[in-house]
Write a protein that holds these residues in place. Structure first.
Motif: not given
Ligand code: CIR
Length: 254
Positions: A15-17, A62-67, A159-161
């Protein structure tokens, strides 16, 4: 000693984004096996891996980098742009308390760690669907006492830089110029991804090593030609959730 914080793949990752990809089935067992391979590679390349417990109800955890974004002097706990991801910061903040003083991005600011690229004392932050100007201003204020300058960078199409550009050495960036302009990063050198490998700009450089995906063999050849040695790690199951190599860890000096 380098520490790498990771978190086990959540069973709710189905159910991820998703922003730029169509939903496709994710094989949880395969995703977990690949993630274990990623953690082994982190350990092999010199990190002590600290794995946080699974968060069954947080699909993207699992994508801890974003936090969070961890600097030598402080750790910034983000306020992720996707509301579903905001509860992820709690467990990461608790883990980081053992290593750093914490600062927090607050409403109305939003920042995803995937938008933050550090090059020495320069911090580039993607202006994206996830990270807004208020968030960037808060990062600037938090880092000013430590002598960092913060530079907003427009990103488009990804999505991201760090989907568009990542460091592969102390003065070299791997870049997809269709998603971000090169100019702001001067005088750093850039190496272009192969035009057939749009998603190939996400490499994980730390401790003098580069972790890279086997999904981008043409760009890998370009990197190797420059004398950059690669540790190949396959995260193809997590790529279906729009995750890549940098997303799955927070790496910092202990
Ligand atoms: C999201 O859309 O937030 C997640 N499904 C994927 C996040 C990937 N994170 C990243 O590139 N730092």
């Amino acid at each position: 000693m380098l520490v790498a914080i990771t978190r086990e793949v959540s069973p709710s990752i189905t159910r991820c984004e998703l922003t730029h990809l169509q939903r496709q089935p994710i094989d949880l067992e395969r995703a977990r096996m690949q993630h274990l391979g990623y953690e082994s590679a982190l350990a092999k390349l010199g990190c002590r891996v600290e794995k946080l417990p699974v968060e069954p109800d947080l699909p993207d955890s699992v994508f801890v980098e974003d936090t969070a974004v961890v600097f030598n002097e402080t750790a910034l706990i983000t306020r992720p742009g996707a509301a579903s991801r905001r509860p992820e910061t709690h467990g990461v903040a608790l883990a980081l308390l053992a290593y750093r003083e914490l600062a927090f991005i607050e409403e109305p600011g939003t920042v995803d760690g995937g938008d933050v690229l550090c090059a020495g004392k320069k911090v580039y932050i993607g202006i994206s669907q996830r990270t807004n100007l208020a968030g960037i201003e808060q990062v600037r204020a938090a880092l000013k006492p430590f002598g960092y300058t913060v530079h907003g960078v427009q990103v488009k199409g990804c999505l991201h830089l760090k989907s568009a550009v990542t460091p592969v050495g102390p003065d070299t960036l791997l870049i997809n110029r269709r998603w971000v302009e090169r100019g702001i990063f001067k005088p750093l050198q850039v190496l272009d991804v192969d035009p057939l490998e749009s998603h190939g700009a996400n490499a994980l450089w730390f401790g003098g090593k580069v972790m890279y995906s086997p999904a981008f063999p043409r760009t890998a050849k370009r990197l190797e030609k420059r004398g950059i040695g690669l540790e190949l790690v396959d995260l193809s199951e997590l790529a279906k959730a729009e995750g890549a190599l940098t997303c799955c860890s927070l790496i910092f000096k202990q």
